[in-house]
Enzyme design. Structure first.
Site, PDB file in Angstrom:
ATOM      1  N   THR A 308       0.843  -1.199   0.000  1.00  0.00           N
ATOM      2  CA  THR A 308       0.000   0.000   0.000  1.00  0.00           C
ATOM      3  C   THR A 308       0.875   1.245   0.000  1.00  0.00           C
ATOM      4  O   THR A 308       0.629   2.203  -0.744  1.00  0.00           O
ATOM      5  CB  THR A 308      -0.929   0.009   1.222  1.00  0.00           C
ATOM      6  OG1 THR A 308      -1.719  -1.192   1.222  1.00  0.00           O
ATOM      7  CG2 THR A 308      -1.837   1.218   1.221  1.00  0.00           C
ATOM      8  N   GLN A 338      -5.988  -2.205  -2.760  1.00  0.00           N
ATOM      9  CA  GLN A 338      -5.226  -1.018  -2.337  1.00  0.00           C
ATOM     10  C   GLN A 338      -4.437  -0.423  -3.498  1.00  0.00           C
ATOM     11  O   GLN A 338      -3.569  -1.086  -4.077  1.00  0.00           O
ATOM     12  CB  GLN A 338      -4.261  -1.370  -1.196  1.00  0.00           C
ATOM     13  CG  GLN A 338      -4.935  -1.833   0.072  1.00  0.00           C
ATOM     14  CD  GLN A 338      -5.000  -3.341   0.183  1.00  0.00           C
ATOM     15  OE1 GLN A 338      -5.090  -4.043  -0.811  1.00  0.00           O
ATOM     16  NE2 GLN A 338      -4.954  -3.855   1.407  1.00  0.00           N
ATOM     17  N   GLN A 360     -10.113   2.139  -3.813  1.00  0.00           N
ATOM     18  CA  GLN A 360      -9.719   1.806  -2.432  1.00  0.00           C
ATOM     19  C   GLN A 360      -8.389   2.483  -2.112  1.00  0.00           C
ATOM     20  O   GLN A 360      -7.427   2.387  -2.883  1.00  0.00           O
ATOM     21  CB  GLN A 360      -9.593   0.294  -2.255  1.00  0.00           C
ATOM     22  CG  GLN A 360      -9.228  -0.118  -0.823  1.00  0.00           C
ATOM     23  CD  GLN A 360      -9.275  -1.619  -0.604  1.00  0.00           C
ATOM     24  OE1 GLN A 360      -9.814  -2.359  -1.417  1.00  0.00           O
ATOM     25  NE2 GLN A 360      -8.726  -2.077   0.505  1.00  0.00           N
ATOM     26  N   ASP A 361      -8.338   3.180  -0.974  1.00  0.00           N
ATOM     27  CA  ASP A 361      -7.101   3.812  -0.478  1.00  0.00           C
ATOM     28  C   ASP A 361      -6.598   4.929  -1.406  1.00  0.00           C
ATOM     29  O   ASP A 361      -5.407   4.999  -1.713  1.00  0.00           O
ATOM     30  CB  ASP A 361      -5.996   2.771  -0.289  1.00  0.00           C
ATOM     31  CG  ASP A 361      -6.277   1.810   0.859  1.00  0.00           C
ATOM     32  OD1 ASP A 361      -7.334   1.950   1.498  1.00  0.00           O
ATOM     33  OD2 ASP A 361      -5.454   0.921   1.097  1.00  0.00           O
ATOM     34  N   ASP A 382     -12.203   2.975   2.373  1.00  0.00           N
ATOM     35  CA  ASP A 382     -11.100   3.560   3.154  1.00  0.00           C
ATOM     36  C   ASP A 382     -10.330   4.596   2.336  1.00  0.00           C
ATOM     37  O   ASP A 382      -9.105   4.683   2.417  1.00  0.00           O
ATOM     38  CB  ASP A 382     -10.125   2.478   3.617  1.00  0.00           C
ATOM     39  CG  ASP A 382     -10.801   1.353   4.384  1.00  0.00           C
ATOM     40  OD1 ASP A 382     -11.908   1.566   4.899  1.00  0.00           O
ATOM     41  OD2 ASP A 382     -10.211   0.256   4.453  1.00  0.00           O
ATOM     42  N   TRP A 452      -9.423   1.444  11.473  1.00  0.00           N
ATOM     43  CA  TRP A 452      -8.291   0.651  10.978  1.00  0.00           C
ATOM     44  C   TRP A 452      -7.389   0.230  12.128  1.00  0.00           C
ATOM     45  O   TRP A 452      -6.853  -0.871  12.152  1.00  0.00           O
ATOM     46  CB  TRP A 452      -7.536   1.487   9.953  1.00  0.00           C
ATOM     47  CG  TRP A 452      -6.341   0.827   9.327  1.00  0.00           C
ATOM     48  CD1 TRP A 452      -6.130  -0.507   9.161  1.00  0.00           C
ATOM     49  CD2 TRP A 452      -5.203   1.484   8.760  1.00  0.00           C
ATOM     50  NE1 TRP A 452      -4.930  -0.722   8.515  1.00  0.00           N
ATOM     51  CE2 TRP A 452      -4.343   0.478   8.271  1.00  0.00           C
ATOM     52  CE3 TRP A 452      -4.842   2.819   8.612  1.00  0.00           C
ATOM     53  CZ2 TRP A 452      -3.133   0.769   7.643  1.00  0.00           C
ATOM     54  CZ3 TRP A 452      -3.640   3.117   7.986  1.00  0.00           C
ATOM     55  CH2 TRP A 452      -2.792   2.100   7.511  1.00  0.00           C
TER      56      TRP A 452
END
Length: 544
Positions: A308, A338, A360-361, A382, A452
């Site tokens: 990530t 991610q 995502q992310d 997220d 998280w």
């Protein structure tokens, strides 16, 4: 390896005796007793500080105790970095495992830097920020292996890293105690205090500036953000500038580091590249021709082998970074999980009129102090996450359509220690469905965030939350994890999804009704950045 249980028994007994003598040597902070017993891990504190202070007990005072806690942590950070850098690479034949190990090398080196400047600083807010960043680095090293479902590889790491984690927590706890005590005893006008333990914390006074930017930006930097200006370096794909890629422009900027702030103008175009601005490149500004015109894009992601941390299309660690009128994008898509568009670990970084597009992310507010103003952020799961001291203000947060059977979560804040000064604050923003989600938003559950890490902290205040957000507001991470230790707050929000009557009943969730509680998360207090203006020439209360 230097651990409390690896020495010979007689040496350990000797050190313990010395340490317990230290334990009962009172440590006063404005009249309050403090000792190793008040740290999260007293046995580790006693061991390391006790063995360090055998010859200095007669001159030990509160400041010395604080300095020693940082010094022993720094010493162990150096040892940790040496041990990780000399590990047998044969243990990491897997491409993904090697990628995670490479993250660790960079992160432990940065930890040494963060701790070193914590030792040299007299500003407690700086110390808290940089020590929090050190804890984030330590956790992120581990996360790389966990992301790839390779936790067994952590067995190759030196066992002393467990004690290093505890030393980080102890030194942060001591700094936080000092900061809290000093703050409570100082006057509300102490932003320029001459004390050796000064903070930059504002206490909600009405201190106005003539623009909308943080007081820690210089006047010249505020002017840069307010108007298009000349550049030291021009990047243009058509060859009309100094360089054709942003990465080449950054290398060119690094050669002008003695100049002060270096400005890069990135002309309109789609730049397909991954940009990584290292810690050594500081006080850099990059501006484009508008978030719809200048776009930097990539598609690195966890499925294809990037951690990530390493998946970011654009990553910046150099302090004092400013970006304006540019889009950061990761096109990997929701099926790649991610995939970060932008990661910032740059202290005192500012993003103005920028867009962040991913799934995502998307936006990794990694560490240190960050401010986002008039930005657009797009994502699914997220998609605003990390462990920085971060405030997003006057921005649009667009929730996209996820894959089938997925639910959306706007935030995933990563605070692992209760003494960290980190969190995500969303202030005066708009949270709504993106164009692809609007037609089906009734069939997709979307939440403001999920925890998280154990002490996850997120506050949404004075924002417009439309009906895309589920009535419960927040989603659990897994079972009951962190529900009593997190801090999630909502204050004076409006819109179809802002009603708090059906919100979760977790111990850590708060419907904030008292302005004195909400003001803790204002730009002036939370970022310790001074007062703000909502729009050009429009004054507003420094607290809210």
């Amino acid at each position: 390896m230097h651990t409390p249980f690896s020495n010979q028994m007689d040496k350990l007994i000797f050190n313990c005796c010395i340490s317990y003598f230290l334990l009962f040597t009172l440590f006063f902070v404005h009249g309050k007793e403090f000792s190793c017993n008040q740290t999260p891990y007293p046995h580790v504190c006693n061991h390391y500080i006790g063995s360090t202070t055998t010859n200095t007990l007669s001159t030990l005072d509160s400041s010395s105790f604080h300095d020693m806690a940082l010094k022993v942590t720094m010493d162990q950070a150096i040892e940790a970095q040496k041990l990780v850098s000399t590990m047998d690479l044969n243990n990491f034949k897997d491409k993904k495992a090697k990628s995670a190990w490479e993250d660790c090398l960079e992160l432990y080196e940065d930890t040494i830097y963060q701790l070193k400047r914590s030792i040299n600083s007299n500003n407690l807010n700086d110390k808290l920020t940089w020590q929090s960043a050190s804890i984030t680095n330590h956790q992120t090293c581990q996360n790389g292996f966990i992301d790839f479902n390779l936790p067994s590889h952590l067995n190759y790491f030196p066992s002393m890293l467990g004690n290093f984690s505890k030393l980080l927590s102890n030194s942060l706890s001591i700094s936080n105690t000092l900061a809290s005590s000093y703050s409570s005893s100082s006057s509300s006008s102490s932003s320029s205090s001459s004390s050796s333990l000064s903070t930059t914390k504002q206490n909600g006074g009405r201190r106005l500036l003539s623009d909308r930017f943080p007081s820690w930006l210089s006047g010249s930097d505020r002017k840069l953000l307010q108007a298009t200006t000349g550049a030291d370096i021009v990047v243009a794909q058509d060859g009309s500038g100094h360089y054709k890629t942003i990465s080449e422009g950054v290398v060119g900027a690094s050669k002008l580091s003695g100049k002060g702030r270096v400005i890069i103008h990135v002309k309109a175009g789609v730049y397909k590249e991954n940009v990584d601005i290292k810690r050594s490149v500081q006080n850099l500004m990059i501006f484009g021709d508008g978030m719809d015109s200048t776009i930097v894009t990539g598609n690195q992601n966890a499925i294809d082998g990037s951690t990530t941390f390493r998946s970011a299309t654009f990553a910046v660690m150099g302090d004092g970074f400013i970006a304006k009128d540019i889009t950061f994008e990761n096109t990997a898509g929701p099926q790649k999980h991610q995939a970060v568009a932008l990661r910032s670990g740059a202290d005192h970084s500012v993003f103005y009129r920028c867009a962040f597009k991913g799934y995502q992310d998307t936006l990794y507010v990694y560490a240190n102090r960050q401010f986002y103003r008039d930005c657009n952020i797009y994502g699914t799961i997220d998609f605003i996450f990390g462990n920085a001291v971060s405030v997003l203000q006057n921005s649009n947060i667009f929730i996209r359509k996820p894959m089938s059977n997925q639910q959306n979560t706007v935030t995933a804040q990563g605070r692992t220690d209760p003494n960290e000064n980190t969190g995500i604050v969303i202030h005066n923003c708009r949270i709504t469905a993106a164009g692809d989600l609007k037609p089906v938003q009734g069939s997709v559950k979307s939440y403001l965030g999920r925890p998280w890490q154990k002490y996850s902290r997120t506050v949404v205040m004075k924002s417009n939350i439309d009906g895309v957000i589920n009535s419960q507001g927040w989603a659990p991470w897994m079972g009951g994890f962190a529900l009593s230790t997190l801090y999630y707050g909502e204050y004076m929000n409006v819109g179809g999804g802002a009603g708090t009557g059906g919100r979760v009943n977790w111990p850590g969730f708060h419907v904030i009704t008292n302005p004195s509680e909400a003001v803790k998360f204002s730009v002036g207090n939370f970022l310790a950045g001074g007062s703000w203006i909502a729009g050009s020439g429009v004054p507003f209360d420094a607290g809210l």
